[in-house]
Design a protein around this motif. Structure first.
Motif, PDB file in Angstrom:
ATOM      1  N   HIS A  93       0.822  -1.198   0.000  1.00  0.00           N
ATOM      2  CA  HIS A  93       0.000   0.000   0.000  1.00  0.00           C
ATOM      3  C   HIS A  93       0.863   1.258   0.000  1.00  0.00           C
ATOM      4  O   HIS A  93       2.065   1.217   0.196  1.00  0.00           O
ATOM      5  N   ARG A  94       0.217   2.376  -0.243  1.00  0.00           N
ATOM      6  CA  ARG A  94       0.914   3.644  -0.460  1.00  0.00           C
ATOM      7  C   ARG A  94       1.807   4.079   0.687  1.00  0.00           C
ATOM      8  O   ARG A  94       2.759   4.798   0.483  1.00  0.00           O
ATOM      9  N   GLN A 145      -5.113   0.363  10.090  1.00  0.00           N
ATOM     10  CA  GLN A 145      -5.328  -0.907   9.400  1.00  0.00           C
ATOM     11  C   GLN A 145      -6.523  -1.591  10.048  1.00  0.00           C
ATOM     12  O   GLN A 145      -6.667  -1.586  11.274  1.00  0.00           O
ATOM     13  N   GLU A 154     -11.701   6.630   0.176  1.00  0.00           N
ATOM     14  CA  GLU A 154     -10.965   7.886   0.112  1.00  0.00           C
ATOM     15  C   GLU A 154     -11.942   9.059   0.113  1.00  0.00           C
ATOM     16  O   GLU A 154     -12.963   9.030  -0.566  1.00  0.00           O
ATOM     17  N   TRP A 208      -6.350   8.294   1.622  1.00  0.00           N
ATOM     18  CA  TRP A 208      -6.293   7.183   0.681  1.00  0.00           C
ATOM     19  C   TRP A 208      -6.747   5.918   1.400  1.00  0.00           C
ATOM     20  O   TRP A 208      -6.672   5.824   2.624  1.00  0.00           O
ATOM     21  N   SER A 209      -7.230   4.957   0.653  1.00  0.00           N
ATOM     22  CA  SER A 209      -7.682   3.684   1.213  1.00  0.00           C
ATOM     23  C   SER A 209      -7.353   2.591   0.213  1.00  0.00           C
ATOM     24  O   SER A 209      -7.686   2.700  -0.964  1.00  0.00           O
ATOM     25  N   GLU A 210      -6.684   1.571   0.706  1.00  0.00           N
ATOM     26  CA  GLU A 210      -6.252   0.487  -0.168  1.00  0.00           C
ATOM     27  C   GLU A 210      -6.253  -0.811   0.621  1.00  0.00           C
ATOM     28  O   GLU A 210      -5.470  -0.973   1.564  1.00  0.00           O
ATOM     29  N   GLY A 211      -7.131  -1.738   0.272  1.00  0.00           N
ATOM     30  CA  GLY A 211      -7.196  -3.014   0.981  1.00  0.00           C
ATOM     31  C   GLY A 211      -7.582  -2.811   2.434  1.00  0.00           C
ATOM     32  O   GLY A 211      -8.583  -2.166   2.739  1.00  0.00           O
ATOM     33  N   ASP A 212      -6.739  -3.324   3.335  1.00  0.00           N
ATOM     34  CA  ASP A 212      -7.042  -3.218   4.764  1.00  0.00           C
ATOM     35  C   ASP A 212      -6.348  -2.026   5.422  1.00  0.00           C
ATOM     36  O   ASP A 212      -6.314  -1.922   6.644  1.00  0.00           O
ATOM     37  N   ALA A 248      -5.496   2.381   5.477  1.00  0.00           N
ATOM     38  CA  ALA A 248      -5.944   3.709   5.059  1.00  0.00           C
ATOM     39  C   ALA A 248      -5.053   4.763   5.697  1.00  0.00           C
ATOM     40  O   ALA A 248      -4.561   4.587   6.816  1.00  0.00           O
TER      41      ALA A 248
END
Length: 137
Positions: free
Chosen positions: A2-3, A45, A52, A71-75, A77
């Motif tokens: 993730h980012r 997490q 987002e 931002w939010s990606e998978g589990d 943010a």
């Protein structure tokens, strides 16, 4: 990945932690794991992370900060706080580092030189002055 692992240019240093926290979302309360914290935001997490742009209220032991999901990606943010935390307030939620025990380094005993014999000394002196270096001379 993730980012949070790829973004390197931060305004403030982030403290890595592993603490329980809560996000109040429009859909209800969401338990999260706080992974890092700075004056301006946090990495959280958990399951069912908000999208987002969602407005949330971040809670951790008496600390409540209005935030936006950057931002939010998978589990995971990233949260952007509406106002920066004072360093003292932020550090209250970051446990002190574990004391480091110095590791005893076992070293081999050093080589102790033996004194040169009269013949070895003579050989070195002849070599240094450009003379013959054979023992039979």
């Amino acid at each position: 990945m993730h980012r949070s692992l790829t973004i390197q240019n931060r305004r403030h240093r982030r403290s890595n932690v592993f603490l329980n926290a809560t996000l109040e979302t429009p859909g209800g309360s969401l338990p999260v794991l706080l992974r890092n914290l700075s004056q301006d935001g946090a990495l959280v997490q958990g399951e069912h992370m908000p999208m987002e742009g969602t407005r949330v209220l971040f809670h951790r032991q008496g600390l409540s900060v209005p935030s936006r999901v950057a931002w939010s990606e998978g589990d995971a943010a990233g949260l952007e706080f509406d106002f920066p935390l004072f360093p003292r307030e932020m550090l209250r939620h970051v446990p002190p580092p574990e004391p480091v025990n110095p590791v005893q380094i076992k070293r081999r005993p050093g080589l102790s030189p033996k004194p040169l014999t009269r013949g070895e000394r003579a050989l070195i002196e002849r070599w240094a002055t450009g003379g013959s270096t054979t023992l039979g001379d």
